[in-house]
Design a protein around this motif. Structure first.
Motif, PDB file in Angstrom:
ATOM      1  N   ARG A  51      -1.490   5.526 -10.894  1.00 45.45           N
ATOM      2  CA  ARG A  51      -1.962   6.912 -10.803  1.00 45.45           C
ATOM      3  C   ARG A  51      -2.423   7.165  -9.382  1.00 45.45           C
ATOM      4  O   ARG A  51      -3.204   6.404  -8.832  1.00 45.45           O
ATOM      5  N   SER A  52      -1.970   8.258  -8.802  1.00 45.42           N
ATOM      6  CA  SER A  52      -2.235   8.505  -7.394  1.00 45.42           C
ATOM      7  C   SER A  52      -3.701   8.780  -7.083  1.00 45.42           C
ATOM      8  O   SER A  52      -4.115   8.674  -5.939  1.00 45.42           O
ATOM      9  N   ASN A  53      -4.512   9.092  -8.093  1.00 46.53           N
ATOM     10  CA  ASN A  53      -5.915   9.387  -7.810  1.00 46.53           C
ATOM     11  C   ASN A  53      -6.828   8.176  -7.994  1.00 46.53           C
ATOM     12  O   ASN A  53      -8.048   8.297  -7.858  1.00 46.53           O
ATOM     13  N   LEU A  54      -6.287   7.017  -8.279  1.00 51.64           N
ATOM     14  CA  LEU A  54      -7.086   5.799  -8.439  1.00 51.64           C
ATOM     15  C   LEU A  54      -7.214   5.083  -7.096  1.00 51.64           C
ATOM     16  O   LEU A  54      -6.771   3.954  -6.908  1.00 51.64           O
ATOM     17  N   ILE A  55      -7.874   5.761  -6.165  1.00 48.02           N
ATOM     18  CA  ILE A  55      -7.970   5.290  -4.787  1.00 48.02           C
ATOM     19  C   ILE A  55      -9.275   4.533  -4.551  1.00 48.02           C
ATOM     20  O   ILE A  55     -10.201   4.604  -5.359  1.00 48.02           O
ATOM     21  N   LEU A  56      -9.344   3.848  -3.439  1.00 48.42           N
ATOM     22  CA  LEU A  56     -10.589   3.275  -2.958  1.00 48.42           C
ATOM     23  C   LEU A  56     -11.308   4.402  -2.222  1.00 48.42           C
ATOM     24  O   LEU A  56     -10.913   4.781  -1.116  1.00 48.42           O
ATOM     25  N   ASN A  57     -12.342   4.973  -2.847  1.00 48.01           N
ATOM     26  CA  ASN A  57     -13.025   6.099  -2.219  1.00 48.01           C
ATOM     27  C   ASN A  57     -14.010   5.603  -1.161  1.00 48.01           C
ATOM     28  O   ASN A  57     -14.173   4.397  -0.950  1.00 48.01           O
TER      29      ASN A  57
ATOM     30  N   LEU B  30     -12.875  -6.509   1.436  1.00 47.41           N
ATOM     31  CA  LEU B  30     -12.142  -5.274   1.726  1.00 47.41           C
ATOM     32  C   LEU B  30     -10.649  -5.480   1.498  1.00 47.41           C
ATOM     33  O   LEU B  30      -9.989  -4.636   0.888  1.00 47.41           O
ATOM     34  N   ASP B  31     -10.117  -6.587   1.954  1.00 43.29           N
ATOM     35  CA  ASP B  31      -8.689  -6.861   1.759  1.00 43.29           C
ATOM     36  C   ASP B  31      -8.342  -6.880   0.270  1.00 43.29           C
ATOM     37  O   ASP B  31      -7.333  -6.311  -0.151  1.00 43.29           O
ATOM     38  N   PHE B  32      -9.203  -7.505  -0.531  1.00 47.25           N
ATOM     39  CA  PHE B  32      -8.983  -7.556  -1.975  1.00 47.25           C
ATOM     40  C   PHE B  32      -9.035  -6.138  -2.564  1.00 47.25           C
ATOM     41  O   PHE B  32      -8.180  -5.764  -3.373  1.00 47.25           O
ATOM     42  N   ALA B  33     -10.016  -5.342  -2.153  1.00 43.81           N
ATOM     43  CA  ALA B  33     -10.145  -3.969  -2.665  1.00 43.81           C
ATOM     44  C   ALA B  33      -8.913  -3.136  -2.312  1.00 43.81           C
ATOM     45  O   ALA B  33      -8.441  -2.332  -3.122  1.00 43.81           O
ATOM     46  N   LEU B  34      -8.380  -3.328  -1.119  1.00 37.57           N
ATOM     47  CA  LEU B  34      -7.181  -2.589  -0.715  1.00 37.57           C
ATOM     48  C   LEU B  34      -5.959  -3.043  -1.510  1.00 37.57           C
ATOM     49  O   LEU B  34      -5.085  -2.227  -1.836  1.00 37.57           O
ATOM     50  N   GLU B  35      -5.901  -4.326  -1.854  1.00 38.47           N
ATOM     51  CA  GLU B  35      -4.817  -4.812  -2.710  1.00 38.47           C
ATOM     52  C   GLU B  35      -4.922  -4.207  -4.107  1.00 38.47           C
ATOM     53  O   GLU B  35      -3.908  -3.826  -4.706  1.00 38.47           O
ATOM     54  N   VAL B  36      -6.140  -4.124  -4.631  1.00 37.51           N
ATOM     55  CA  VAL B  36      -6.356  -3.493  -5.936  1.00 37.51           C
ATOM     56  C   VAL B  36      -5.947  -2.028  -5.875  1.00 37.51           C
ATOM     57  O   VAL B  36      -5.292  -1.506  -6.786  1.00 37.51           O
ATOM     58  N   GLU B  37      -6.313  -1.341  -4.783  1.00 32.61           N
ATOM     59  CA  GLU B  37      -5.933   0.061  -4.632  1.00 32.61           C
ATOM     60  C   GLU B  37      -4.416   0.221  -4.656  1.00 32.61           C
ATOM     61  O   GLU B  37      -3.898   1.173  -5.254  1.00 32.61           O
ATOM     62  N   ALA B  38      -3.701  -0.673  -4.025  1.00 30.24           N
ATOM     63  CA  ALA B  38      -2.241  -0.579  -4.004  1.00 30.24           C
ATOM     64  C   ALA B  38      -1.678  -0.654  -5.429  1.00 30.24           C
ATOM     65  O   ALA B  38      -0.726   0.054  -5.769  1.00 30.24           O
TER      66      ALA B  38
ATOM     67  N   ARG C 191       0.834  -1.196   0.000  1.00 30.47           N
ATOM     68  CA  ARG C 191       0.000   0.000   0.000  1.00 30.47           C
ATOM     69  C   ARG C 191       0.864   1.239   0.000  1.00 30.47           C
ATOM     70  O   ARG C 191       1.950   1.246   0.546  1.00 30.47           O
ATOM     71  N   ARG C 192       0.291   2.275  -0.598  1.00 30.72           N
ATOM     72  CA  ARG C 192       0.898   3.589  -0.476  1.00 30.72           C
ATOM     73  C   ARG C 192       0.785   4.032   0.969  1.00 30.72           C
ATOM     74  O   ARG C 192       0.190   3.356   1.784  1.00 30.72           O
ATOM     75  N   GLY C 193       1.261   5.233   1.250  1.00 36.72           N
ATOM     76  CA  GLY C 193       1.205   5.747   2.601  1.00 36.72           C
ATOM     77  C   GLY C 193      -0.165   6.245   3.025  1.00 36.72           C
ATOM     78  O   GLY C 193      -0.345   6.658   4.153  1.00 36.72           O
ATOM     79  N   ARG C 194      -1.155   6.215   2.148  1.00 42.43           N
ATOM     80  CA  ARG C 194      -2.484   6.752   2.447  1.00 42.43           C
ATOM     81  C   ARG C 194      -3.262   5.790   3.336  1.00 42.43           C
ATOM     82  O   ARG C 194      -3.303   4.596   3.107  1.00 42.43           O
ATOM     83  N   ASP C 195      -3.899   6.344   4.368  1.00 42.74           N
ATOM     84  CA  ASP C 195      -4.771   5.531   5.211  1.00 42.74           C
ATOM     85  C   ASP C 195      -6.071   5.256   4.470  1.00 42.74           C
ATOM     86  O   ASP C 195      -6.576   6.129   3.768  1.00 42.74           O
ATOM     87  N   PRO C 196      -6.650   4.075   4.640  1.00 42.86           N
ATOM     88  CA  PRO C 196      -7.954   3.828   4.019  1.00 42.86           C
ATOM     89  C   PRO C 196      -9.026   4.688   4.679  1.00 42.86           C
ATOM     90  O   PRO C 196      -8.841   5.187   5.790  1.00 42.86           O
ATOM     91  N   PRO C 197     -10.160   4.894   3.993  1.00 41.24           N
ATOM     92  CA  PRO C 197     -11.243   5.696   4.578  1.00 41.24           C
ATOM     93  C   PRO C 197     -11.690   5.130   5.928  1.00 41.24           C
ATOM     94  O   PRO C 197     -11.537   3.932   6.201  1.00 41.24           O
ATOM     95  N   PRO C 198     -12.274   5.977   6.785  1.00 39.95           N
ATOM     96  CA  PRO C 198     -12.695   5.540   8.127  1.00 39.95           C
ATOM     97  C   PRO C 198     -13.565   4.280   8.147  1.00 39.95           C
ATOM     98  O   PRO C 198     -13.341   3.415   9.003  1.00 39.95           O
ATOM     99  N   PRO C 199     -14.541   4.113   7.244  1.00 37.13           N
ATOM    100  CA  PRO C 199     -15.325   2.867   7.314  1.00 37.13           C
ATOM    101  C   PRO C 199     -14.458   1.614   7.122  1.00 37.13           C
ATOM    102  O   PRO C 199     -14.721   0.582   7.734  1.00 37.13           O
TER     103      PRO C 199
END
Length: 117
Positions: A37-43, A23-31, A1-9
């Motif tokens: 591209r830095s804006n392709l985050i899990l919103n 959720l774990d899979f979505a966070l892996e995809v986000e990484a 993962r990048r240094g960004r914290d995931p959203p509060p939920p």
């Protein structure tokens, strides 16, 4: 993962849900996507959606098959419509409080129909 914290939920789900495989899979995809591209985050909306899937599937109140049937029938779409409706009502009430009309975007800027309407 990048240094960004995931959203509060997402953080709440990781701390309190019995399992979070979606959720774990979505966070892996986000990484992977944020490496491109830095804006392709899990919103927040995506986070809430995957958390609801994990909650439905692993809360113990139903089987995974029953949870998947609810999801396939659109129960998550209903939750997002509800949230958007509450936001729209709040925006409308705020505009009334400010004695301003509700903003209306110019029709010709959003219309897909060409010619006279």
């Amino acid at each position: 993962r990048r240094g960004r914290d995931p959203p509060p939920p997402c953080r709440y789900a990781k701390a309190h849900f019995p399992k979070t495989p979606t959720l774990d899979f979505a966070l892996e995809v986000e990484a992977i996507t944020t490496a491109k591209r830095s804006n392709l985050i899990l919103n927040v909306d995506g986070c809430v959606a995957v958390c609801f899937v994990d909650l439905l599937r692993h809360c113990g109140a139903m089987t995974v098959e029953e949870a998947d049937e609810l999801i396939a029938n659109g129960c998550l779409n209903g939750l997002f419509v509800l949230g958007r409706s509450i936001g729209f009502i709040g925006h409308h009430l705020d505009q009334k409080r400010l004695k301003q009309p509700l903003y209306r975007h110019p029709w010709d800027d959003i219309s897909y129909i060409q010619g006279d309407v």
